[in-house]
Design a protein around this motif. Sequence first.
Motif, PDB file in Angstrom:
ATOM      1  N   LEU A 149      31.136  39.573  36.862  1.00 43.07           N
ATOM      2  CA  LEU A 149      32.077  38.818  37.683  1.00 43.07           C
ATOM      3  C   LEU A 149      31.539  37.430  38.060  1.00 43.07           C
ATOM      4  O   LEU A 149      32.263  36.626  38.633  1.00 43.07           O
ATOM      5  CB  LEU A 149      32.411  39.589  38.969  1.00 43.07           C
ATOM      6  CG  LEU A 149      33.027  40.978  38.825  1.00 43.07           C
ATOM      7  CD1 LEU A 149      33.270  41.588  40.203  1.00 43.07           C
ATOM      8  CD2 LEU A 149      34.304  40.929  38.018  1.00 43.07           C
ATOM      9  N   TYR A 166      34.525  48.196  47.047  1.00 44.76           N
ATOM     10  CA  TYR A 166      35.431  47.729  45.997  1.00 44.76           C
ATOM     11  C   TYR A 166      35.335  46.210  45.950  1.00 44.76           C
ATOM     12  O   TYR A 166      35.570  45.544  46.962  1.00 44.76           O
ATOM     13  CB  TYR A 166      36.859  48.194  46.283  1.00 44.76           C
ATOM     14  CG  TYR A 166      36.922  49.684  46.508  1.00 44.76           C
ATOM     15  CD1 TYR A 166      37.051  50.550  45.433  1.00 44.76           C
ATOM     16  CD2 TYR A 166      36.781  50.229  47.777  1.00 44.76           C
ATOM     17  CE1 TYR A 166      37.065  51.928  45.621  1.00 44.76           C
ATOM     18  CE2 TYR A 166      36.788  51.596  47.975  1.00 44.76           C
ATOM     19  CZ  TYR A 166      36.933  52.436  46.896  1.00 44.76           C
ATOM     20  OH  TYR A 166      36.935  53.803  47.081  1.00 44.76           O
ATOM     21  N   SER A 168      36.635  42.805  43.913  1.00 50.40           N
ATOM     22  CA  SER A 168      37.649  42.364  42.962  1.00 50.40           C
ATOM     23  C   SER A 168      37.758  40.851  42.933  1.00 50.40           C
ATOM     24  O   SER A 168      37.421  40.159  43.886  1.00 50.40           O
ATOM     25  CB  SER A 168      39.009  42.997  43.297  1.00 50.40           C
ATOM     26  OG  SER A 168      39.411  42.652  44.591  1.00 50.40           O
ATOM     27  N   THR A 169      38.226  40.374  41.780  1.00 48.55           N
ATOM     28  CA  THR A 169      38.575  38.975  41.565  1.00 48.55           C
ATOM     29  C   THR A 169      40.036  38.980  41.133  1.00 48.55           C
ATOM     30  O   THR A 169      40.664  40.035  41.074  1.00 48.55           O
ATOM     31  CB  THR A 169      37.708  38.344  40.459  1.00 48.55           C
ATOM     32  OG1 THR A 169      38.011  38.986  39.214  1.00 48.55           O
ATOM     33  CG2 THR A 169      36.221  38.461  40.756  1.00 48.55           C
ATOM     34  N   ASP A 172      39.662  41.003  37.657  1.00 49.71           N
ATOM     35  CA  ASP A 172      38.951  42.260  37.450  1.00 49.71           C
ATOM     36  C   ASP A 172      38.614  42.905  38.794  1.00 49.71           C
ATOM     37  O   ASP A 172      38.627  42.244  39.826  1.00 49.71           O
ATOM     38  CB  ASP A 172      37.663  41.987  36.665  1.00 49.71           C
ATOM     39  CG  ASP A 172      37.155  43.186  35.897  1.00 49.71           C
ATOM     40  OD1 ASP A 172      37.773  44.270  35.988  1.00 49.71           O
ATOM     41  OD2 ASP A 172      36.129  43.055  35.210  1.00 49.71           O
ATOM     42  N   SER A 173      38.290  44.188  38.751  1.00 46.50           N
ATOM     43  CA  SER A 173      37.823  44.879  39.948  1.00 46.50           C
ATOM     44  C   SER A 173      36.889  46.005  39.544  1.00 46.50           C
ATOM     45  O   SER A 173      36.931  46.492  38.412  1.00 46.50           O
ATOM     46  CB  SER A 173      38.997  45.415  40.769  1.00 46.50           C
ATOM     47  OG  SER A 173      39.665  46.416  40.054  1.00 46.50           O
ATOM     48  N   GLU A 175      34.315  49.440  41.353  1.00 48.67           N
ATOM     49  CA  GLU A 175      33.884  50.239  42.494  1.00 48.67           C
ATOM     50  C   GLU A 175      32.374  50.389  42.436  1.00 48.67           C
ATOM     51  O   GLU A 175      31.800  50.628  41.372  1.00 48.67           O
ATOM     52  CB  GLU A 175      34.542  51.617  42.466  1.00 48.67           C
ATOM     53  CG  GLU A 175      34.177  52.478  43.642  1.00 48.67           C
ATOM     54  CD  GLU A 175      34.880  53.828  43.655  1.00 48.67           C
ATOM     55  OE1 GLU A 175      34.565  54.635  44.541  1.00 48.67           O
ATOM     56  OE2 GLU A 175      35.732  54.072  42.774  1.00 48.67           O
TER      57      GLU A 175
END
Length: 186
Positions: A149, A166, A168-169, A172-173, A175
């Motif tokens: 990321l 979690y 995220s961008t 994308d994400s 865990e």
Amino acid sequence: MAIKATIHKAQIQIADMDRNVYGEHNLTIARQPSETDERMMIRILAFALNVPADDLRGRLELSKGLADADEPELWQRDLTGDILHWIDLGQPDERRLLKAHGRAERVSVYGYAYSTPIWWANIESKLTRAPRLSVWQIPAEQSQSLAKLAQRSMQLQVTVQDGGIYVSTAEDSLEINPIALKRPQE
């Protein structure tokens, strides 16, 4: 001539429901030439997991990190300069951790390599007199996914709920499930 640090910018929106900490933080990260994307992203993650709800006792800051061996990767200092929280990454030796334990109210370590359990097994017994130390392992597969990321300019959302993280961008994400190797003694 030495290669200079590369500047990265991260805008992080944090929703930590476990600690009731919410907010937006803008970080400027001076990434040293020897620092990997993975290590830089673990620094950002450690910031998100430890940022205080307010600045009344001082702010959590990125330090010089790899550029200064006497400083942690992140730290929270109060207005007098006393260290409230010392945060290291990787696999520091027990001497460094005991020294940090003597200087700070709390010490945290975030290991992220496959070899973290081996490192911890070798030094765990030497750290029994460090009751304010917490050690976390970020599974290597998850830290490597986090590294993907990394960009020069990032917008990240970090949500923490029931111990799960979690990240995220816009594209994308993932865990992340950290493993507690040592928790502070109450």
